[in-house]
Enzyme design. Sequence first.
Site, PDB file in Angstrom:
ATOM      1  N   CYS A   1       0.951  -1.016  -0.019  1.00  0.00           N
ATOM      2  CA  CYS A   1       0.026   0.077  -0.087  1.00  0.00           C
ATOM      3  C   CYS A   1       0.928   1.066  -0.075  1.00  0.00           C
ATOM      4  O   CYS A   1       0.281   2.385  -0.289  1.00  0.00           O
ATOM      5  CB  CYS A   1      -1.065   0.059   1.390  1.00  0.00           C
TER       6      CYS A   1
ATOM      7  N   ASN B   1     -10.491  -0.261   0.397  1.00  0.00           N
ATOM      8  CA  ASN B   1      -8.876  -0.423   0.366  1.00  0.00           C
ATOM      9  C   ASN B   1      -8.509  -0.860  -0.946  1.00  0.00           C
ATOM     10  O   ASN B   1      -8.513  -1.953  -1.092  1.00  0.00           O
ATOM     11  CB  ASN B   1      -8.464  -0.745   1.537  1.00  0.00           C
TER      12      ASN B   1
ATOM     13  N   HIS C   1      -3.183   7.223   2.008  1.00  0.00           N
ATOM     14  CA  HIS C   1      -3.540   5.854   1.638  1.00  0.00           C
ATOM     15  C   HIS C   1      -5.066   5.662   2.418  1.00  0.00           C
ATOM     16  O   HIS C   1      -5.276   5.881   3.511  1.00  0.00           O
ATOM     17  CB  HIS C   1      -2.893   4.830   1.923  1.00  0.00           C
TER      18      HIS C   1
END
Length: 312
Positions: free
Chosen positions: A116, A268, A238
Amino acid sequence: MVGKIVGTGSYVPDTIWDNHKIAQFVETSDEWIRERTGIGKRHIAGVDTTVSMAIEAAKRAVENAITNGAIASGEEIDAIFVCAVAPEILLPAVACEVQKEVGAIHAFAYDMNAACSGFVFAYNQAVSFMNIGMIKTALIIGSEHLSRITDWTDRGSCILFGDGAGAVVVTAASGPLGMVMHSDGSGGAALVCSHDGKMKMDGQKVFRFAVKSVPECVEELMRQMKIKEEDVDYYVLHQANQRIIEAAAKRLKVSMDKIPMNIGEYGNTSSASIPILLDEMNRKGMLEGGKRIVMAGFGAGLSWGAGYVLTQ
Ligand code: UT7
């Protein structure tokens, strides 16, 4: 020398799974997922792949950069970086597949996996190449087909993830330089996945790590650059969990007005979350007028980092 965003694009699959759909596989509820994560739905790739999503997002970003007058064609792109956790193909690199579709015949192209944190790491790498005079223009893409490595029987993780791709064209511009990147392999067991397996996550561990590491790396970047809160227009973080983002805002003493979020729509999407959000901001006109943006990512590895980018 710093990066300036001159074009953005994104692509998400048409198929949408809301929280009620997830509650058909595992014991959970719309209420629990919204309260604990802020997620309402996620897009799920059917026929789409890491490559096809990356190409579509990249084409849109290049088109946008051409429309903005920043580049005349894909031939002006010097480097392409694709961040992807679970590409379906091992060879060639997804970035090379993108290269041939956007006409970037002079670009070198390769993939990176920093989970990520990927987009921020790739952006910082592009800026490093700009600062040694190696490149002027880079195309940076996060493309994630996470649904194929999601364990749809594990309610502790499957509620989080979604598929999609985001792409950004950046060019070298004069401006303050700053970048922060960290890794801690000793914490790697918190989020793992083998080649033929599914993701296993210790959610609480990742959560505790995130609420500490995100504000810390943002503060480190701003100290390094000697910039203050008033020197930043947006913090693009993020999109992993709304509670993580809100906790970071609190610790940084930054108003949520400066921290855009779209996790409710997409879940996500790992390295794609920041460029998808940047593209949404661009389409809404939020990047107009020379904005100063701090980006921060974190995830498996463990890895975390922050970068600084300008807009046109
Ligand atoms: O991109 C980077 C990768 N990942 C992340 O950033 C994830 C970071 N972690 C998280 O976002 C959160 O830890 C989760 C959303 C994954 C979980 O939320 P949590 O508040 O940490 O829940 P928990 O694991 O502490 O579980 C609390 C309770 C437990 O029940 P008991 O033991 O208190 O009775 C769980 O069994 O909630 C239960 N639970 C659920 N209940 C309904 C766990 N998952 C679910 C679920 N639906 N989906």
